[in-house]
Design an enzyme around this catalytic site. Structure first.
Site, PDB file in Angstrom:
ATOM      1  N   LYS A 196      46.105  58.242  28.940  1.00  0.00           N
ATOM      2  CA  LYS A 196      44.970  57.995  27.623  1.00  0.00           C
ATOM      3  C   LYS A 196      43.906  58.480  28.196  1.00  0.00           C
ATOM      4  O   LYS A 196      43.160  58.668  29.357  1.00  0.00           O
ATOM      5  CB  LYS A 196      44.465  57.102  28.017  1.00  0.00           C
ATOM      6  CG  LYS A 196      43.924  56.286  26.607  1.00  0.00           C
ATOM      7  CD  LYS A 196      43.299  55.215  26.007  1.00  0.00           C
ATOM      8  CE  LYS A 196      41.324  55.381  26.537  1.00  0.00           C
ATOM      9  NZ  LYS A 196      40.625  56.174  25.961  1.00  0.00           N
ATOM     10  N   GLU A 272      38.244  55.710  40.175  1.00  0.00           N
ATOM     11  CA  GLU A 272      36.911  56.424  41.332  1.00  0.00           C
ATOM     12  C   GLU A 272      35.994  56.023  39.568  1.00  0.00           C
ATOM     13  O   GLU A 272      35.911  56.301  38.655  1.00  0.00           O
ATOM     14  CB  GLU A 272      37.428  57.736  40.951  1.00  0.00           C
ATOM     15  CG  GLU A 272      36.845  58.525  41.330  1.00  0.00           C
ATOM     16  CD  GLU A 272      36.246  59.713  40.673  1.00  0.00           C
ATOM     17  OE1 GLU A 272      34.701  58.967  40.704  1.00  0.00           O
ATOM     18  OE2 GLU A 272      36.379  60.695  39.641  1.00  0.00           O
ATOM     19  N   CYS A 306      29.979  62.817  38.412  1.00  0.00           N
ATOM     20  CA  CYS A 306      29.938  61.306  38.723  1.00  0.00           C
ATOM     21  C   CYS A 306      29.604  61.174  40.405  1.00  0.00           C
ATOM     22  O   CYS A 306      29.015  60.355  40.820  1.00  0.00           O
ATOM     23  CB  CYS A 306      31.510  60.674  39.146  1.00  0.00           C
ATOM     24  SG  CYS A 306      32.486  61.500  39.706  1.00  0.00           S
ATOM     25  N   GLU A 403      23.089  55.533  37.694  1.00  0.00           N
ATOM     26  CA  GLU A 403      23.527  56.560  37.504  1.00  0.00           C
ATOM     27  C   GLU A 403      23.230  57.125  35.789  1.00  0.00           C
ATOM     28  O   GLU A 403      23.542  57.360  34.473  1.00  0.00           O
ATOM     29  CB  GLU A 403      24.899  56.894  37.058  1.00  0.00           C
ATOM     30  CG  GLU A 403      25.897  58.178  37.088  1.00  0.00           C
ATOM     31  CD  GLU A 403      26.931  57.893  37.298  1.00  0.00           C
ATOM     32  OE1 GLU A 403      28.046  58.886  37.924  1.00  0.00           O
ATOM     33  OE2 GLU A 403      27.516  56.530  36.231  1.00  0.00           O
TER      34      GLU A 403
END
Length: 505
Positions: A196, A272, A306, A403
């Site tokens: 996806k 992850e 990330c 973040e």
């Protein structure tokens, strides 16, 4: 807010027309491009303008069912797992050759859909994609089990078998690299895939998947479903016929994915996830080099990374000099249309991310951090944000804890190694860290003390196909890339046979 002096000219010029046509917007199921069962589509947008690039088939649970059925049939009855590993290797190598041949078109799609500089796509990321596929092609015929001695007259061997149908969900910040990280090891091990794409960036993966078919990949081995997380993503994560799941994205979404996998068939999951990586500048550092590397560690890919070095810890003895030079470097950063040569920073991915970053900038100002430069949008069209630098940041501020995923550098001060280790580790994340020092003892102390999956010493974002990547704590579980990633897509079977009158044991 302070006024940024970066030129906005590039950002407000008429956007450059990409030299590529959008050819593939349907779902790829069982070797064919097909419409969604519902007939629905959704728009994918140009981050430079917010305008529609194309309308893409919107996959839902019924489409995921079709894709999984195709992958299951290809695994249980198709030629792919039954091919020799050498034959699978040759197909992967042909796919890599085709991707390399179409480098410029794929790079243009990636930049158009994502907003990252074209030079980054064409000269760094697509060549990395090719390298990763060739790397895993090389592994295809080197996967084998062991012969194991036993306490008695038995012949014992282990078989490393493909796990089956792999569900894979990739993010929008590095669409094609994450495609390679997922698809490469899964195919090398003989699995079939339902992948996806992120709803923000569906185009490049569809193009790349078509090239895998041209290379000879049998129908049903690689299926691509575009759609949204709560519908297509959730259907894939909870599907009873999916044997393995791999997800890259935010930590909060990762929790949902893990829960769905557990509640369905307890499929193993590789995650992850997010990060808040420390970048530690020691007192012996060459400040000019440290400033440039810290700038790259944070601002690369519009800060949408990330493992971005988003907590810049600088020793108190060099802190003021570092801040001034970091500010000056941010002011020189070239922002504008990512198709224009020499551009370092394009727009953020979409309006949601754009607004989120601006909110965090406001949080920084309101919490008492010093806004050195930037702090606002750039231009009046698209999702461009000024390169932003905060100093006098404290560990309890939101910009230091959460973040941001944008071009916002937070610079913190520290006194000694013991202190900075404690502060750097005081986070729910553990994805990566950077260490900048000339002292090997200092480097060794920090690399062993930091609770992260990757430590870059006097470098940052050094990615190689053979280097494993993954996080500690809430930055994920499992490793991608390198030999370690193969374990994600293999089952280990022990086979025991009795021996009659063996000549030796």
């Amino acid at each position: 807010m302070l006024e940024c002096t970066v030129s906005t000219a590039a950002a407000i010029e008429e956007p450059i027309k990409p030299a590529v046509q959008v050819e593939y917007t349907q779902l790829l199921i069982d070797g064919k491009f097909v419409d969604a069962a519902s007939g629905k589509t959704f728009p994918t947008l140009d981050p430079r303008t917010g305008e529609v690039i194309a309308h893409v088939a919107e996959g839902h649970s019924e489409d995921v069912d079709r894709a999984v059925a195709a992958a299951r049939k290809a695994f249980d009855h198709g030629p792919w797992p039954k091919m020799t590993a050498y034959e699978r290797q040759k197909i992967l190598l042909r796919a890599a050759d085709l991707i390399e041949k179409h480098n410029d078109e794929i790079a243009a799609l990636e930049t158009w859909d994502n907003g990252k500089p074209y030079e980054q796509s064409a000269k760094i990321e697509i060549p990395m994609l090719v390298r990763l596929i060739r790397y895993y092609a090389g592994w295809a015929d080197k996967i084998h089990g062991l012969t194991v001695p036993a306490d008695g007259p038995y012949h014992v061997q282990t078989l490393h078998e493909p796990i089956g149908v792999a569900g894979q969900i990739i993010p929008w910040n590095f669409p094609l690299l994450m495609f390679a990280w997922k698809v490469g090891p899964a195919l090398a091990c003989g699995n079939t895939i339902v992948l996806k794409t992120a709803e923000q960036t569906p185009l490049s993966a569809l193009y790349a998947a078509k090239l895998f078919l041209e290379a000879g990949l049998p129908p049903g081995v690689l299926n691509v479903v575009s759609g949204f997380g709560p519908t297509a993503g959730a259907a894939l994560a909870s599907h009873m016929e999916v044997d393995k799941l791999a997800f890259t994205g935010s930590t909060d979404t990762g929790k949902v994915v893990l829960e769905l996998a557990a509640k369905s068939n307890l499929k193993p999951v590789t995650l992850e996830l997010g990060g808040k990586s420390p970048f530690i500048v020691c007192e012996d550092a060459d400040i000019d080099q440290a400033v440039e590397l810290a700038h790259f560690a944070l601002f690369f890919n519009q800060g949408q990374c990330c493992c971005a070095g988003s907590r810049t810890y600088v020793h108190e003895s060099v802190y003021e000099e570092f801040v001034e030079k970091a500010k000056a470097r941010a002011l020189k950063r070239v922002v504008g249309d990512p198709f224009k040569g020499g551009i370092e920073q394009g727009p953020q991915i979409d309006s949601d991310q754009f607004e989120k970053i601006l909110r965090y900038i406001r949080y920084g100002v309101e919490s008492g951090a010093t806004l050195e430069t930037g702090g606002d949008r750039l231009g009046n069209k698209g999702f461009y944000i000024q390169p932003t630098v905060f100093s006098n940041v404290k560990d309890d501020m939101r910009i230091a804890k959460e973040e941001i995923f944008g071009p916002v550098q937070s610079i913190l001060k520290f006194k000694d190694l013991g202190e900075v280790v404690q502060r750097a580790n005081n986070t729910r994340y553990g994805l990566a860290a950077g260490v900048f020092t000339k002292n090997i003892d200092t480097a060794n102390i920090l690399t062993r003390a930091l609770r992260v999956g990757t430590v870059w010493v006097n470098c940052f974002d050094t990615f190689d196909a053979a280097i494993p990547f993954g996080g500690y704590k809430m930055s994920g579980q499992g490793r991608e890339k390198g030999e370690y990633s193969l374990k994600n897509y293999l089952q280990v079977k022990a086979v025991v046979n009795p021996l009659k009158n063996p000549a030796w044991l």
